[in-house]
Design a protein around this motif. Structure first.
Motif, PDB file in Angstrom:
ATOM      1  N   ALA A  60      36.282  57.226  27.117  1.00  0.00           N
ATOM      2  CA  ALA A  60      37.182  56.098  27.351  1.00  0.00           C
ATOM      3  C   ALA A  60      37.316  55.241  26.100  1.00  0.00           C
ATOM      4  O   ALA A  60      38.413  54.799  25.739  1.00  0.00           O
ATOM      5  N   LEU A  61      36.202  54.997  25.420  1.00  0.00           N
ATOM      6  CA  LEU A  61      36.251  54.209  24.199  1.00  0.00           C
ATOM      7  C   LEU A  61      37.049  54.930  23.115  1.00  0.00           C
ATOM      8  O   LEU A  61      37.847  54.324  22.392  1.00  0.00           O
ATOM      9  N   SER A  62      36.873  56.245  23.018  1.00  0.00           N
ATOM     10  CA  SER A  62      37.567  57.024  21.986  1.00  0.00           C
ATOM     11  C   SER A  62      39.076  57.015  22.177  1.00  0.00           C
ATOM     12  O   SER A  62      39.835  57.160  21.206  1.00  0.00           O
ATOM     13  N   SER A  75      43.893  51.147  30.544  1.00  0.00           N
ATOM     14  CA  SER A  75      42.793  50.552  29.786  1.00  0.00           C
ATOM     15  C   SER A  75      41.514  50.732  30.591  1.00  0.00           C
ATOM     16  O   SER A  75      41.516  51.276  31.699  1.00  0.00           O
ATOM     17  N   TYR A  76      40.388  50.222  30.058  1.00  0.00           N
ATOM     18  CA  TYR A  76      39.097  50.375  30.720  1.00  0.00           C
ATOM     19  C   TYR A  76      38.304  49.076  30.652  1.00  0.00           C
ATOM     20  O   TYR A  76      38.461  48.274  29.713  1.00  0.00           O
ATOM     21  N   VAL A  77      37.443  48.884  31.657  1.00  0.00           N
ATOM     22  CA  VAL A  77      36.480  47.785  31.664  1.00  0.00           C
ATOM     23  C   VAL A  77      35.100  48.391  31.860  1.00  0.00           C
ATOM     24  O   VAL A  77      34.888  49.195  32.779  1.00  0.00           O
ATOM     25  N   PHE A  78      34.168  48.004  31.002  1.00  0.00           N
ATOM     26  CA  PHE A  78      32.806  48.540  31.042  1.00  0.00           C
ATOM     27  C   PHE A  78      31.814  47.384  31.094  1.00  0.00           C
ATOM     28  O   PHE A  78      31.916  46.427  30.333  1.00  0.00           O
ATOM     29  N   GLY A  79      30.865  47.463  32.015  1.00  0.00           N
ATOM     30  CA  GLY A  79      29.825  46.442  32.130  1.00  0.00           C
ATOM     31  C   GLY A  79      28.605  46.825  31.315  1.00  0.00           C
ATOM     32  O   GLY A  79      28.112  47.961  31.400  1.00  0.00           O
ATOM     33  N   THR A  80      28.097  45.901  30.526  1.00  0.00           N
ATOM     34  CA  THR A  80      26.943  46.143  29.666  1.00  0.00           C
ATOM     35  C   THR A  80      25.787  45.230  30.054  1.00  0.00           C
ATOM     36  O   THR A  80      25.940  44.277  30.821  1.00  0.00           O
ATOM     37  N   LEU A  81      24.630  45.534  29.522  1.00  0.00           N
ATOM     38  CA  LEU A  81      23.515  44.588  29.495  1.00  0.00           C
ATOM     39  C   LEU A  81      23.186  44.344  28.038  1.00  0.00           C
ATOM     40  O   LEU A  81      23.218  45.277  27.226  1.00  0.00           O
ATOM     41  N   HIS A  82      22.831  43.128  27.700  1.00  0.00           N
ATOM     42  CA  HIS A  82      22.571  42.781  26.303  1.00  0.00           C
ATOM     43  C   HIS A  82      21.110  43.067  25.984  1.00  0.00           C
ATOM     44  O   HIS A  82      20.302  42.172  25.725  1.00  0.00           O
ATOM     45  N   LEU A  83      20.793  44.354  26.049  1.00  0.00           N
ATOM     46  CA  LEU A  83      19.455  44.861  25.773  1.00  0.00           C
ATOM     47  C   LEU A  83      19.589  46.152  24.968  1.00  0.00           C
ATOM     48  O   LEU A  83      20.662  46.748  24.906  1.00  0.00           O
ATOM     49  N   LEU A 132      45.816  43.764  27.932  1.00  0.00           N
ATOM     50  CA  LEU A 132      45.962  44.878  28.855  1.00  0.00           C
ATOM     51  C   LEU A 132      47.423  45.272  29.063  1.00  0.00           C
ATOM     52  O   LEU A 132      47.720  46.432  29.353  1.00  0.00           O
ATOM     53  N   GLU A 133      48.312  44.322  28.924  1.00  0.00           N
ATOM     54  CA  GLU A 133      49.735  44.632  29.094  1.00  0.00           C
ATOM     55  C   GLU A 133      50.235  45.627  28.055  1.00  0.00           C
ATOM     56  O   GLU A 133      51.208  46.339  28.281  1.00  0.00           O
ATOM     57  N   LYS A 134      49.535  45.697  26.921  1.00  0.00           N
ATOM     58  CA  LYS A 134      49.909  46.643  25.873  1.00  0.00           C
ATOM     59  C   LYS A 134      49.199  47.977  26.029  1.00  0.00           C
ATOM     60  O   LYS A 134      49.579  48.966  25.402  1.00  0.00           O
ATOM     61  N   GLY A 135      48.118  48.009  26.846  1.00  0.00           N
ATOM     62  CA  GLY A 135      47.389  49.239  27.097  1.00  0.00           C
ATOM     63  C   GLY A 135      46.464  49.622  25.963  1.00  0.00           C
ATOM     64  O   GLY A 135      46.447  48.998  24.887  1.00  0.00           O
ATOM     65  N   GLY A 136      45.648  50.641  26.212  1.00  0.00           N
ATOM     66  CA  GLY A 136      44.752  51.148  25.178  1.00  0.00           C
ATOM     67  C   GLY A 136      43.613  50.222  24.838  1.00  0.00           C
ATOM     68  O   GLY A 136      43.117  50.227  23.710  1.00  0.00           O
ATOM     69  N   VAL A 137      43.150  49.430  25.827  1.00  0.00           N
ATOM     70  CA  VAL A 137      42.086  48.443  25.595  1.00  0.00           C
ATOM     71  C   VAL A 137      40.808  48.885  26.299  1.00  0.00           C
ATOM     72  O   VAL A 137      40.842  49.385  27.429  1.00  0.00           O
ATOM     73  N   PHE A 138      39.696  48.699  25.634  1.00  0.00           N
ATOM     74  CA  PHE A 138      38.370  48.927  26.214  1.00  0.00           C
ATOM     75  C   PHE A 138      37.658  47.579  26.225  1.00  0.00           C
ATOM     76  O   PHE A 138      37.329  47.039  25.168  1.00  0.00           O
ATOM     77  N   ILE A 139      37.469  47.011  27.410  1.00  0.00           N
ATOM     78  CA  ILE A 139      36.806  45.711  27.551  1.00  0.00           C
ATOM     79  C   ILE A 139      35.337  45.947  27.885  1.00  0.00           C
ATOM     80  O   ILE A 139      35.020  46.637  28.859  1.00  0.00           O
ATOM     81  N   ALA A 140      34.437  45.409  27.089  1.00  0.00           N
ATOM     82  CA  ALA A 140      32.998  45.543  27.326  1.00  0.00           C
ATOM     83  C   ALA A 140      32.393  44.150  27.437  1.00  0.00           C
ATOM     84  O   ALA A 140      32.327  43.412  26.448  1.00  0.00           O
ATOM     85  N   VAL A 141      31.993  43.787  28.655  1.00  0.00           N
ATOM     86  CA  VAL A 141      31.397  42.473  28.906  1.00  0.00           C
ATOM     87  C   VAL A 141      30.162  42.646  29.772  1.00  0.00           C
ATOM     88  O   VAL A 141      29.930  43.715  30.347  1.00  0.00           O
ATOM     89  N   GLY A 142      29.369  41.599  29.897  1.00  0.00           N
ATOM     90  CA  GLY A 142      28.154  41.647  30.687  1.00  0.00           C
ATOM     91  C   GLY A 142      28.415  42.133  32.103  1.00  0.00           C
ATOM     92  O   GLY A 142      29.393  41.744  32.747  1.00  0.00           O
TER      93      GLY A 142
END
Length: 346
Positions: free
Chosen positions: A106-108, A83-91, A311-321
């Motif tokens: 990664a998202l695709s 899976s993936y974790v991506f940091g964003t800014l809310h702008l 995440l235990e199932k895989g294939g997740v894209f986490i996008a948080v601040g």
């Protein structure tokens, strides 16, 4: 240079600032203003280095000691699942909302997108209208924490001015909890949502939906509001004062945040957020540590708890601040402690 207003949420990575604005609009008849002219702020890091070398050295030292200080996209793997974790800014600044090829790839490859919250638009309206009394209770300050009680006359008058400039109902200045006001006053006019370009997390959600991915939230709206409840009057006062002291440098705060993000320097961003010298030469601008603990650390722990089953199932894209990612109590380190291998992608 354009007039300045407080900027807070972009640094904190608050996905729920726009929900707080909508709640206030519905319950307090506010008319939040929208951005128009581009922001013209300066990156404060060179100024801190020149004017406050000891503070700059402390920021650098904390950055060096911070787990996962560099990068915005990370790969997680455990038991054959990725899976993936991506940091964003809310702008909606192009430096934030224009995604690199690695992020798109990664998202695709992901089946599920997990955001901080999915309670927006019609879904949020239904939640508010279902129990408006509960929403008012979550937003309104008890008597001993009302801003007109906590602040002296001069500071309260300055707060009233900021509330009016933000397009909020005049009654908000004296009635709302300090933490709620800090969220509502988190961006200068130039950085507020203009209804044309989506914020980065909104753009990610649109891409995920277009490819048929499931979109879920790691928190509910009421959880995000409730976690900021129960501060002492002293912390509430310090938070309001910090908001006011930052008012003359709001666009600089936005630019400093974006500059750190563009460099993928999330460790420096987090260390700066905690610094007593947030803005060189401006006393009282430091955000209370208690507020950052609730806004970042405790929410990291909840996000971890909600993310692990996905995440235990895989294939997740986490996008948080982005501010949620680095640090000993950052989401990445917490997930590594859960047995996930964490690798920086970019």
């Amino acid at each position: 240079m354009a007039s300045r207003r407080p900027a807070r949420g972009c640094r904190f990575g608050l996905a729920f600032r726009r929900r707080a604005v909508l709640i206030a609009a519905l319950l307090f008849a506010s008319t939040p203003s929208h951005g128009s002219a581009p922001c013209k702020g300066r990156d404060l890091f060179p100024m801190i280095e020149a004017q406050e070398p000891a503070a700059f050295a402390a920021i650098e030292a904390e950055r060096a000691a911070t787990p996962f200080p560099h990068g915005t996209l990370f790969r997680l793997s455990r038991d054959g699942q990725t899976s993936y974790v991506f940091g964003t800014l809310h702008l909606d600044d192009p430096r934030v909302a224009s995604f690199r090829p690695g992020v798109i790839a990664a998202l695709s490859s992901s089946k599920t997108l997990a955001l901080e919250s999915v309670e927006t638009g019609a879904r949020l309206l239904r939640s508010i209208r279902k129990d408006p009394a509960a929403m008012r209770a979550a937003l309104l300050a008890p008597q001993d924490q009302r801003p007109d009680v906590l602040l002296d006359a001069a500071d309260f008058a300055a707060l009233q001015t900021l509330v009016a400039e933000a397009g909020l109902a005049a009654s908000s200045a004296g009635a709302l909890k300090p933490a709620v006001l800090a969220l509502l006053l988190d961006l200068p006019a130039c950085a507020r949502k203009n209804g044309v370009k989506p914020y980065a997390d909104e753009a990610i959600a649109e891409l995920a939906k277009a490819q048929g991915a499931r979109v879920v939230g790691l928190e509910t709206m009421i959880e995000q509001i409730d976690i900021l409840d129960g501060f002492s009057p002293e912390v509430g006062r310090a938070l309001l004062v910090a908001t006011l002291r930052q008012a003359g440098h709001a666009e600089d705060v936005v630019e400093t945040t974006i500059a750190r993000y563009a460099l993928q320097d999330l460790g420096g961003l987090l260390a700066w957020m905690k610094s007593p010298e947030l803005i060189p030469g401006v006393a009282g601008a430091q955000t209370p540590p208690e507020f950052l603990d609730r806004l970042i650390t405790r929410r990291n722990q909840r996000m971890r708890d909600r993310a692990v089953p996905l995440l235990e199932k895989g294939g997740v894209f986490i996008a948080v601040g982005a501010a949620h990612l680095p640090g000993e109590q950052g989401l990445l380190n917490l997930l590594e402690l859960e047995g996930f291998r964490v690798e920086a992608v970019e």
